[in-house]
Design a protein around this motif. Structure first.
Motif, PDB file in Angstrom:
ATOM      1  N   GLN A 201       0.835  -1.206   0.000  1.00 20.02           N
ATOM      2  CA  GLN A 201       0.000   0.000   0.000  1.00 20.02           C
ATOM      3  C   GLN A 201       0.867   1.251   0.000  1.00 20.02           C
TER       4      GLN A 201
ATOM      5  N   THR B 104      -7.578  -5.246  -0.980  1.00 17.32           N
ATOM      6  CA  THR B 104      -6.931  -4.223  -0.150  1.00 17.32           C
ATOM      7  C   THR B 104      -6.481  -2.998  -0.928  1.00 17.32           C
TER       8      THR B 104
ATOM      9  N   GLN C 143      -9.475  -0.981  -2.399  1.00 18.80           N
ATOM     10  CA  GLN C 143     -10.198  -0.248  -1.348  1.00 18.80           C
ATOM     11  C   GLN C 143      -9.400   0.964  -0.888  1.00 18.80           C
TER      12      GLN C 143
END
Length: 93
Positions: free
Chosen positions: A31, A61, A64
């Protein structure tokens, strides 16, 4: 002609040529790495749409994170979901 259309397109975008779509492939990245890539692209947006390829099979993940984090970003006009669940389009301002 093609070049005349191109000139008028350039003029309409603040004298600066902008692509329609720039793809950023973040699947397989963390991320944090993905945010760095997207933040860098949004710092000086050179495309009307950033097409974020975050993948789908490894889970939701990254997708989102993109949808949540960037919907209120100052350079983002809106987020558009694709028919392909592995892609999210960020429409730039």
């Amino acid at each position: 002609s093609h070049s005349r259309r191109n000139q008028s397109f350039k003029r309409h975008h603040k004298e600066k040529f902008m692509q329609y779509i720039k793809e950023i492939d973040i699947h397989g990245y963390t991320q944090q790495e993905a945010r760095k890539m997207i933040d860098a692209a949004l710092k000086k947006p050179d495309a009307l749409t950033l097409r974020i390829i975050h993948g789908y099979n490894q889970g939701q993940t990254l997708g989102q994170m993109v949808r949540k984090r960037y919907r209120s970003h100052p350079h983002v006009q809106r987020i558009e979901l694709s028919m392909n669940p592995g892609i999210t389009d960020i429409i730039t301002k």
